[in-house]
Structures are given as C-alpha cells and as structure tokens.
Design a protein around this motif. Structure first.
Motif, PDB file in Angstrom:
ATOM      1  N   ILE A  22       0.740  -1.222   0.069  1.00  0.00           N
ATOM      2  CA  ILE A  22      -0.226  -0.177   0.052  1.00  0.00           C
ATOM      3  C   ILE A  22       0.775   1.212   0.024  1.00  0.00           C
ATOM      4  O   ILE A  22       1.197   1.848   0.769  1.00  0.00           O
ATOM      5  N   LEU A  23       1.271   1.482  -1.165  1.00  0.00           N
ATOM      6  CA  LEU A  23       2.050   2.726  -1.270  1.00  0.00           C
ATOM      7  C   LEU A  23       1.735   3.222  -2.767  1.00  0.00           C
ATOM      8  O   LEU A  23       1.847   2.540  -3.679  1.00  0.00           O
ATOM      9  N   GLN A 313      15.992   5.980  -1.851  1.00  0.00           N
ATOM     10  CA  GLN A 313      16.089   4.599  -1.295  1.00  0.00           C
ATOM     11  C   GLN A 313      15.792   4.546   0.250  1.00  0.00           C
ATOM     12  O   GLN A 313      15.607   3.283   0.776  1.00  0.00           O
ATOM     13  N   LEU A 314      15.076   5.652   0.620  1.00  0.00           N
ATOM     14  CA  LEU A 314      14.242   5.330   1.926  1.00  0.00           C
ATOM     15  C   LEU A 314      12.798   4.779   1.509  1.00  0.00           C
ATOM     16  O   LEU A 314      12.341   4.381   3.045  1.00  0.00           O
ATOM     17  N   GLY A 315      12.389   4.541   0.457  1.00  0.00           N
ATOM     18  CA  GLY A 315      11.165   4.023   0.148  1.00  0.00           C
ATOM     19  C   GLY A 315       9.975   4.570   0.817  1.00  0.00           C
ATOM     20  O   GLY A 315       8.686   3.841   0.928  1.00  0.00           O
ATOM     21  N   ASP A 316       9.930   6.094   1.092  1.00  0.00           N
ATOM     22  CA  ASP A 316       8.866   6.666   1.526  1.00  0.00           C
ATOM     23  C   ASP A 316       8.098   7.212   0.546  1.00  0.00           C
ATOM     24  O   ASP A 316       7.082   8.041   0.750  1.00  0.00           O
ATOM     25  N   GLY A 317       8.252   7.198  -0.958  1.00  0.00           N
ATOM     26  CA  GLY A 317       7.690   7.838  -1.850  1.00  0.00           C
ATOM     27  C   GLY A 317       8.224   8.978  -2.524  1.00  0.00           C
ATOM     28  O   GLY A 317       7.585   9.691  -3.281  1.00  0.00           O
ATOM     29  N   THR A 318       9.270   9.405  -1.534  1.00  0.00           N
ATOM     30  CA  THR A 318       9.977  10.740  -2.094  1.00  0.00           C
ATOM     31  C   THR A 318      11.429  10.582  -2.181  1.00  0.00           C
ATOM     32  O   THR A 318      12.113   9.552  -2.051  1.00  0.00           O
ATOM     33  N   THR A 319      12.058  11.786  -2.689  1.00  0.00           N
ATOM     34  CA  THR A 319      13.444  11.850  -2.273  1.00  0.00           C
ATOM     35  C   THR A 319      14.058  12.957  -1.512  1.00  0.00           C
ATOM     36  O   THR A 319      15.037  13.440  -1.501  1.00  0.00           O
ATOM     37  N   THR A 320      13.277  13.051  -0.560  1.00  0.00           N
ATOM     38  CA  THR A 320      13.696  13.877   0.694  1.00  0.00           C
ATOM     39  C   THR A 320      14.280  13.158   1.769  1.00  0.00           C
ATOM     40  O   THR A 320      13.879  12.342   2.193  1.00  0.00           O
ATOM     41  N   GLY A 321      15.394  13.788   2.281  1.00  0.00           N
ATOM     42  CA  GLY A 321      16.239  13.242   3.192  1.00  0.00           C
ATOM     43  C   GLY A 321      15.556  13.129   4.479  1.00  0.00           C
ATOM     44  O   GLY A 321      14.532  14.326   4.747  1.00  0.00           O
ATOM     45  N   ARG A 322      15.709  12.186   5.523  1.00  0.00           N
ATOM     46  CA  ARG A 322      15.179  12.195   6.900  1.00  0.00           C
ATOM     47  C   ARG A 322      16.251  12.029   7.696  1.00  0.00           C
ATOM     48  O   ARG A 322      17.116  11.153   7.539  1.00  0.00           O
ATOM     49  N   PRO A 325      13.943   8.158  11.825  1.00  0.00           N
ATOM     50  CA  PRO A 325      13.282   6.905  11.172  1.00  0.00           C
ATOM     51  C   PRO A 325      11.875   7.323  10.686  1.00  0.00           C
ATOM     52  O   PRO A 325      11.036   7.805  11.317  1.00  0.00           O
ATOM     53  N   THR A 326      11.961   7.061   9.407  1.00  0.00           N
ATOM     54  CA  THR A 326      10.764   7.131   8.729  1.00  0.00           C
ATOM     55  C   THR A 326      10.089   5.952   8.201  1.00  0.00           C
ATOM     56  O   THR A 326      10.866   4.964   7.582  1.00  0.00           O
ATOM     57  N   ARG A 327       8.753   5.635   8.516  1.00  0.00           N
ATOM     58  CA  ARG A 327       8.073   4.452   8.186  1.00  0.00           C
ATOM     59  C   ARG A 327       8.204   4.192   6.493  1.00  0.00           C
ATOM     60  O   ARG A 327       7.797   5.209   6.026  1.00  0.00           O
ATOM     61  N   VAL A 328       8.396   3.063   6.286  1.00  0.00           N
ATOM     62  CA  VAL A 328       8.046   2.605   4.768  1.00  0.00           C
ATOM     63  C   VAL A 328       6.928   1.925   4.460  1.00  0.00           C
ATOM     64  O   VAL A 328       6.476   0.754   4.822  1.00  0.00           O
ATOM     65  N   GLY A 329       5.754   2.953   3.838  1.00  0.00           N
ATOM     66  CA  GLY A 329       4.630   2.298   3.958  1.00  0.00           C
ATOM     67  C   GLY A 329       3.886   1.897   5.095  1.00  0.00           C
ATOM     68  O   GLY A 329       4.189   2.438   6.173  1.00  0.00           O
ATOM     69  N   ASP A 330       2.639   1.115   5.135  1.00  0.00           N
ATOM     70  CA  ASP A 330       2.319   0.650   6.384  1.00  0.00           C
ATOM     71  C   ASP A 330       2.145  -0.957   6.666  1.00  0.00           C
ATOM     72  O   ASP A 330       1.442  -1.342   7.481  1.00  0.00           O
ATOM     73  N   PRO A 373      10.812   5.527  -5.961  1.00  0.00           N
ATOM     74  CA  PRO A 373      11.089   5.863  -4.471  1.00  0.00           C
ATOM     75  C   PRO A 373      10.071   5.050  -3.462  1.00  0.00           C
ATOM     76  O   PRO A 373      10.032   5.326  -2.394  1.00  0.00           O
ATOM     77  N   ALA A 374       9.411   3.837  -4.099  1.00  0.00           N
ATOM     78  CA  ALA A 374       8.681   3.004  -3.187  1.00  0.00           C
ATOM     79  C   ALA A 374       8.956   1.676  -3.488  1.00  0.00           C
ATOM     80  O   ALA A 374       9.131   1.599  -4.733  1.00  0.00           O
ATOM     81  N   PRO A 375       8.784   0.724  -2.600  1.00  0.00           N
ATOM     82  CA  PRO A 375       9.066  -0.759  -2.881  1.00  0.00           C
ATOM     83  C   PRO A 375       8.092  -1.303  -3.853  1.00  0.00           C
ATOM     84  O   PRO A 375       6.867  -0.883  -4.070  1.00  0.00           O
TER      85      PRO A 375
END
Length: 382
Positions: A22-23, A313-322, A325-330, A373-375
């Motif tokens: 779900i992304l 590579q963070l997989g959160d649908g963006t290319t914004t650095g974090r 820890p930022t969740r990868v989808g739900d 940017p997402a799995p």
C-alpha cells in the motif's frame, strides 16, 4: 556492505501471491520465494528458498557472477550450486554455500576476493578449502567472515587497519587472515574502512578508520586491534555503513554513531563518537547501515529508514532526506532480512522480495532502469 551485517536467517514461508504494497506507485506482481538478500553499490543478489543464487544490476567488475561484465536488469541464476548466505560489497560479492565453503567474485584490486590474487573474477571463485565458514560481510574493498568455531577472519584492503592488523605490516591481504585468537565471535560487519563485530557475551567491538567517530569509542583516533565499544553486554545486532554504524540492544533500543552528514544516525545534527540512542523506541529488532542511509525493523513487522534519500532509497515515496526513522509504507510483514545503500531491498513474511531506490544499472531487477522511490516486488523466474 550492507551490506553489512549478515546472519543466516531462515524464512519459514513458501512462495505465495505477493500482497499489494500500500504505497502510491506500487503494484502487486508475481514473485518467487526468497530467503537472503544482499545489495552492493549497483547490484543485487538473492538466495531463494530452494538455495539457488540469483544476481542482477551493474556488472562492470563481474560482481553479478554470470561470467560476463554485462549489466543485467532482470535476475539471472548463478550456477546450479546451493547457497546458505550472501553479502555484497561495493563492486564484489561473497557467499557461503550449504557445504560451508566460501566463494567471492567481482573486483579484486585490493585482494578483497580472498583467493590469493588481485585478479578480478566474473564467476564465483573459492576462498581456500575450509568448509566451516558461517557468515560473511563484504565492504568497500575488504571482507570479513566468521567460522563455526567462533574465529574471525578478514582480508582485502588494510590501509586504515580495517582488517584488525597493522597496516604498516600488511597493506592488503589477498587471503583470509585471522583477527586475534578469540573463538567467540558471533557476527561481523564491514563498512568503507572500518569493521565491527559481536562476541558471544553480547559485547560490541570495532576497529579501523575512525575519522568520523565510526568506531564508537568516544574519540576520533583509529584502533587497529578490535576495541570494545563501552562496557555493555546486551548488543544483539550491528551494521557498519560508509562512515557510521548502528546497532540494537536486547531491550529493543536502537543506537547509532559516526558521521551524520545526511541524518543517518537517526537523531541529532552532528557526528557522534559514541553510541547515541535514536529516538526512545524499545521495539527495534534489527538494523542495516548502508552508504549514508539506514533501515531498521520493529517487532510489529514494520520497516523504517532514514538518512540520504537522493535516489529514493528510503522507500517513503519521496527523495527527501530524513534525519529520524521514517516508516516505509504501512505494511507489517517485513522480516529482519533487508539491505540498504543507494538502493534498498527487503523480504516479507510471504518470502517475496521488494526493492526500491536507484535503478540506473537495473539493480531493482524489474527489467527497467527506472528509479523507484517506493517498494516494488521483484519478479523472479518460477
């Protein structure tokens, strides 16, 4: 390097229809079961539940292992042997077969393949004749491995003491060299020019380059022999990134140290010379540190990533650095087997493989060179 702390993990699942992730931008696809994954700078390898080995992506040094230097945008099977665990360095790969033998392939200019030469190899090449190898970790230009007797061995580039021996005496080693005399090593992880490991008592040790505090010793000076990080005896996992490292403790806390230029420590704004807790969570189970990115899993099966996100590579649908820890989808079906770098991959409890991030060399295995940017599920041949 991920790439990266590796321990053989059995995934008790069979091939199944991939559950839709779900992304936004991700679709369900057919994927075969997998049990161990590794990611280098631009290539990926996976061991499937039938113990077969498959690799793809950048292949300029033969790191895919198919006998060519042709990049592959889709998985190709490597031989017909059976494999137990694998790790990928920047441009080389090492893996342990089910018979306990160790094999490496790809770039070898610093002896990182451990075969006694500095000749690159385009197919898996055996490292010595031992059949007691347990785990292996491949870094930038060096590698380390543990044996079933608890001994620790390293080889490859040693300019900054990352092999745990005096660089003045050994600039690089082309065959595995034992690190000390200890017989209680349980895990090892290799970064760019530093190494860390765990011992049976739950203690954490690091050595090599320390210019950014990546050894966690509370200082910026290097250590050539392994040096204990603090006095704690509750460390359960550790992973060395480019110039930082992260680890978990038995109380479920997450700790990182070293360079923090991209927020890869998950807390604070500057580098740390000693382990600093990332947040206040107590449900962390495992962590993987990449080039300037890290990912970690929690007991509820969720996956979280932070740090550099320039290629998604963070997989959160963006290319914004974090920097936290930022969740990868739900999804709550991620296992403890995942790797991160400029691209990331992870296994889910149905044994399906998902990858995201940089794809310039086809390292996501989806048949394209499109960055994601997402799995997305990796379709492996049936």
């Amino acid at each position: 390097m991920s790439q990266v702390w590796r321990v053989v993990r059995a995934v008790l699942a069979t091939a199944a229809t991939v559950i839709g992730f779900i992304l936004v931008g991700t679709t369900a696809a057919s994927a075969a079961a997998t049990s161990d994954v590794a990611a280098g700078y631009a290539h990926t390898c996976v061991i499937r539940t039938d113990a077969s080995l498959w690799c793809w992506g950048g292949n300029y040094s033969g790191q895919v292992g198919d006998g060519t230097t042709t990049s592959r945008t889709a998985p190709v099977r490597i031989g017909t042997d059976t494999w137990a665990s694998i790790d990928a360095g920047t441009s080389f790969t090492c893996a342990v077969r089910t018979d306990g033998s160790l094999w490496c392939w790809g770039a070898n200019s610093r002896g990182q393949l451990g075969d006694g030469t500095t000749t690159g190899r385009k197919v898996p090449t055996r490292v010595g004749d031992a059949t007691t190898w347990a785990t292996v970790s491949a870094g930038d230009s060096h590698a380390c491995a543990t044996r079933t007797d608890g001994s620790l061995w390293c080889w490859g580039f040693n300019r900054l003491g990352q092999l745990g021996i005096d660089p003045g005496a050994v600039y690089y080693a082309t065959t595995p060299t034992r690190v000390g005399t200890g017989s209680d090593w349980t895990a090892v992880t290799t970064g760019f020019a530093h190494t860390c490991g765990l011992r049976a008592a739950g203690t954490l040790w690091c050595w090599g380059d320390n210019g950014d505090g990546q050894l966690g010793l509370g200082r910026l000076t290097p250590s050539i022999p392994p040096a204990q990080v603090g006095t704690g005896t509750t460390w359960t996992s550790v992973s060395a990134g480019y110039a930082f490292a992260c680890a978990t403790r038995s109380d479920g806390t997450l700790w990182c140290w070293g360079d923090n230029g991209y927020g890869q420590l998950g807390a604070g704004t500057t580098y740390q010379t000693a382990p600093a807790q990332a947040g206040s969570g107590t449900t962390w189970t495992d962590v993987d540190a990449g080039f300037n990115t890290a990912c970690a899993s929690r007991t509820d099966g969720s996956l979280w990533c932070w740090g550099n996100n320039g290629t998604g590579q963070l997989g959160d649908g963006t290319t914004t650095g974090r920097n936290v820890p930022t969740r990868v989808g739900d999804a709550t079906t991620w296992t403890g087997d995942y790797v991160t770098g400029y691209h990331s991959c992870g296994l889910r409890t149905d044994a399906s493989l998902w990858c995201w991030g940089n794809n310039a060399n086809g390292q996501l295995g989806d048949g394209t060179t499109t960055q994601r940017p997402a799995p997305a599920a990796v379709p492996l041949p049936a």
